[in-house]
Design a protein around this motif. Structure first.
Motif, short mmCIF file in Angstrom:
data_model
loop_
_atom_site.label_atom_id
_atom_site.label_comp_id
_atom_site.label_asym_id
_atom_site.label_seq_id
_atom_site.Cartn_x
_atom_site.Cartn_y
_atom_site.Cartn_z
N UNK A 292 0.79 -1.39 -0.47
CA UNK A 292 0.05 0.08 0.14
C UNK A 292 0.69 0.88 -0.21
N UNK A 293 1.68 0.89 0.67
CA UNK A 293 2.62 2.16 1.01
C UNK A 293 3.39 2.83 -0.63
N UNK A 294 4.07 1.07 -1.06
CA UNK A 294 4.66 1.32 -2.58
C UNK A 294 3.71 2.17 -3.39
N UNK A 295 2.73 1.77 -3.08
CA UNK A 295 1.37 2.34 -4.02
C UNK A 295 1.02 3.42 -4.51
N UNK A 296 0.93 4.28 -2.99
CA UNK A 296 0.66 5.51 -2.09
C UNK A 296 1.89 6.15 -3.10
N UNK A 297 3.00 6.58 -2.88
CA UNK A 297 4.34 6.61 -3.26
C UNK A 297 4.95 6.90 -4.78
N UNK A 298 4.09 5.51 -5.33
CA UNK A 298 4.56 5.62 -6.22
C UNK A 298 3.04 6.95 -7.39
N UNK A 299 1.79 6.82 -7.02
CA UNK A 299 0.81 7.16 -7.56
C UNK A 299 1.42 8.91 -7.20
N UNK A 300 1.97 9.32 -6.10
CA UNK A 300 2.11 10.49 -5.93
C UNK A 300 3.07 10.62 -6.54
N UNK A 301 3.92 10.19 -7.02
CA UNK A 301 4.97 11.17 -7.75
C UNK A 301 4.63 10.91 -9.17
N UNK A 302 4.13 9.78 -9.47
CA UNK A 302 2.75 10.00 -11.27
C UNK A 302 2.34 11.69 -11.31
N UNK A 303 1.64 11.70 -9.46
CA UNK A 303 0.97 13.26 -9.33
C UNK A 303 2.10 14.28 -9.72
N UNK A 304 2.99 14.47 -8.84
CA UNK A 304 3.92 15.55 -9.29
C UNK A 304 4.56 15.91 -10.53
N UNK A 305 4.77 14.55 -11.60
CA UNK A 305 5.42 14.59 -12.96
C UNK A 305 4.11 14.71 -13.89
N UNK A 306 3.11 14.87 -13.97
CA UNK A 306 1.90 15.06 -13.92
C UNK A 306 1.33 17.16 -14.19
N UNK A 307 2.01 17.66 -12.69
CA UNK A 307 1.43 18.45 -12.12
C UNK A 307 2.77 19.41 -13.40
N UNK A 308 3.71 19.05 -12.99
CA UNK A 308 5.53 19.34 -13.75
C UNK A 308 4.66 20.00 -15.34
N UNK A 309 4.51 18.74 -15.69
CA UNK A 309 3.91 18.76 -16.88
C UNK A 309 3.35 19.71 -17.57
N UNK A 310 2.32 19.60 -16.67
CA UNK A 310 0.56 21.13 -16.55
C UNK A 310 1.38 21.88 -16.52
#
Lengths: 327, 272
Positions: A292-310
């Motif tokens: 679960x923690x791995x999933x949370x960290x992975x999803x937050x990393x993806x969110x950060x990448x998408x935000x920076x892309x925007x």
């Protein structure tokens, strides 16, 4: 393919190796300690025999070696499967999908609040660097930036929820209120006022400071002199020339702060009892739920990448110097 | 240092930090005994009992003793994180900048990977694995703090690498390690050191947040832990949470004030 689209695609492909480092690094880190989710689960249900522990470990693949589990996990993630939460006994993707919207609302509103108020106050402070207004706002923002988020949340809830009773103390909505549609949305918004203010306040200070220092720097630039020479009004020079240029670093900051804000939402959600993504991270730690923690960290990393892309795309729209191919 | 003296607010910040450092060092003398031990009646109001100037919590533990010993934790964690993060960042940044090629590409991807993961989540993950020891907490916070120094060091090294004095040193036949550590490092160091205050302040706040969530060492007094303890009496005894929070704010503001002056003098930028 348009240059903009190619740039997006390039950035997305470029982020794959970085995500791979994140997943492998966090996986190895989380699995390097003794004790696993099965231990925590057995402790929570009051213990069980060795047979049950072995059966659970076999079910979740925890009896395999760490490298085999890593390969297995990577294969699973490559297929878009985040795995199964041991502590909650549900698919991780479903849990995250349930919790993420609350946090996105919280972070989105806090970002909007801090960006708008912060840049407006920053313009006010940077209009005349060194003036009384500037000193007050600069000093105030430094103080605000030094306040721990969780403590600010507690102080705000003592004042507005406990003493004045204007706002709810915690939760995301009134329990069993039976509200639907617009009423429910308003109820949720009402519950989010304090968490959003808490999270937004800290970043407001940051945006204010960056805007102010950008403005202060702009005043010594030649284009301000040129605008003065053209006889433009002072308000036009402040807003259209100085502020416009000082706004660009703020846009960059929006992307840079995404990761820090996700981290900040953990404590704010904990203070206000918001069942969000940040609190899920805390629950995963408490339950020793490594997947679960791995999933949370992975999803937050993806969110950060998408935000920076925007942010990158927005930057291209706002700053004419960033043309095709520019980064 | 001259820049520090010209700014009254930086001087005030420095004085507060010095006082806090002295309090932290002299904690066992100022407040002997275990700050977690019961010292008096529970929930004495602040400023009502000379023996307990700031009152006691629900178990009768002295609030002032907690504050004094808590300063020790905050200062230690702040300084150690700065040392670890700055050294790690300097080494990675310098190596990346000097080596170039594949080494640089791999190291910078590593820096990027650390930057896209929220530092606080990394800290949660590491503390959950390593346990809430001092070393664990320091390492956990440093994990999210070394990338700034690394990027700055690399960009400084890249700029210096092409400068004439480095070319001259190369012509003179100096060993590459000598060039790296005796020619480039001293010049790349000051701007990176100017990040110290930001890292210390951030580390103090992160440590407080970890302790607040109950992930700190339960046998050591921390300001964040005191705030979490007081949270249960927020309605009846809000001062239990408010006072340690004020201590945190004062410490962090002072750190920032000193840091601003330090940045101006280290980067030789005129104060704005």
């Amino acid at each position: 393919m348009t240059p903009a689209l190619r740039r997006i695609l390039g950035r997305l492909i470029g982020s794959i190796p970085v995500l791979l480092i994140v997943v492998i690094g966090v996986f190895l880190l989380l699995n390097s300690a003794g004790g696993d989710a099965v231990d925590a689960y057995l402790a929570s249900i009051g213990g069980g025999d060795a047979g049950l522990a072995a059966k659970l470990r076999a079910e979740h693949g925890l009896d395999q070696s760490i490298w085999r589990r890593l390969i297995f996990t990577l294969g699973r993630l490559a297929q878009g499967d985040l795995g199964w939460s041991v502590a909650l006994n549900r698919p991780i993707a479903a849990v995250i999908a349930e919790r993420l919207p609350n946090t996105l609302w919280l972070m989105g509103s806090a970002t909007a609040l801090s960006f708008l108020a912060g840049s407006a106050l920053g313009i006010l402070a940077g209009r005349r660097p060194g003036s009384a207004v500037d000193r007050l706002l600069s000093g105030g923002s430094l103080l605000l930036y030094s306040i721990p988020g969780f403590w600010l949340g507690l102080v705000l809830s003592v004042i507005f929820a406990v003493q004045l009773r204007w706002l709810p103390v915690s939760g995301i909505e009134t329990i069993a209120s039976g509200k639907t549609g617009m009423d429910r949305a308003l109820d949720i918004a009402w519950h989010l006022v304090l968490p959003v203010s808490t999270l937004g306040m800290i970043y407001l200070a940051l945006f204010l400071r960056v805007m102010r220092s950008g403005m202060a720097e702009a005043w010594s630039q030649d284009y301000i002199l040129a605008a003065r020479a053209r006889g433009l009004s002072e308000s036009r020079i402040v807003l259209n020339h100085a502020a416009r240029n000082a706004l660009l670093p703020l846009i960059t900051l929006l992307g840079l702060q995404a990761a820090s804000m996700l981290g900040g939402s953990v404590v704010v959600e904990s203070v206000f009892g918001v069942p969000g993504f940040g609190r899920l991270a805390q629950e995963a730690v408490a339950g020793r739920d490594t997947p679960l923690l791995l999933g949370v960290i992975l999803v937050s990393a993806v969110l950060v990448i998408l935000t920076n892309l925007l942010v990158d795309l927005a930057y291209g729209v706002i700053d004419p110097r960033v043309g095709r191919g520019g980064t | 240092m001259a820049g520090l003296l010209k700014r009254p607010e930086a001087l005030a910040g420095g004085a507060v930090l010095l006082a806090l450092a002295l309090i932290a060092l002299a904690a066992p003398l100022l407040s002997p005994g275990d700050p977690l031990a019961i010292a008096g009646k529970p929930l004495i109001l602040p400023l009502t009992d000379a023996a307990h100037p700031l009152g006691t919590d629900r178990l009768g533990r002295d609030l002032l003793a907690g504050l004094i010993h808590g300063a020790r934790t905050s200062m230690t964690v702040g300084l150690l994180v700065a040392v670890v993060a700055l050294s790690a960042g300097m080494i990675v940044g310098t190596v990346a900048g000097l080596a170039g090629g594949w080494t640089e590409a791999v190291l910078m991807r590593l820096v990027e990977a650390f930057q896209i993961v929220p530092g606080f989540l990394l800290a949660l993950a590491l503390v959950s694995v390593a346990g809430p020891s001092l070393a664990g907490v320091v390492l956990a916070i440093a994990l999210g703090a070394w990338t700034g120094p690394a990027r700055l060091a690399r960009s400084r090294v890249l700029a210096l690498r092409e400068s004439e004095f480095v070319a001259a040193a190369r012509v003179l036949g100096l060993h590459p390690a000598e060039i790296a550590f005796r020619q480039i490092m001293p010049l790349a160091l000051p701007p990176v050191l100017s990040l110290t205050a930001i890292i210390v302040a951030g580390a103090i706040l992160t440590e407080a947040a970890l302790s607040f969530l109950g992930l700190g060492n339960p046998n050591v007094v921390t300001w964040g832990g005191m705030i979490a303890e007081g949270r249960n009496q927020l309605r009846s005894a809000a001062w239990l949470s408010i006072i340690p929070g004020l201590a945190l704010v004062i410490t962090v503001v002072s750190t920032y004030l000193v840091g601003e002056a330090l940045t101006d003098s280290l980067t030789e930028r005129r104060p704005r």
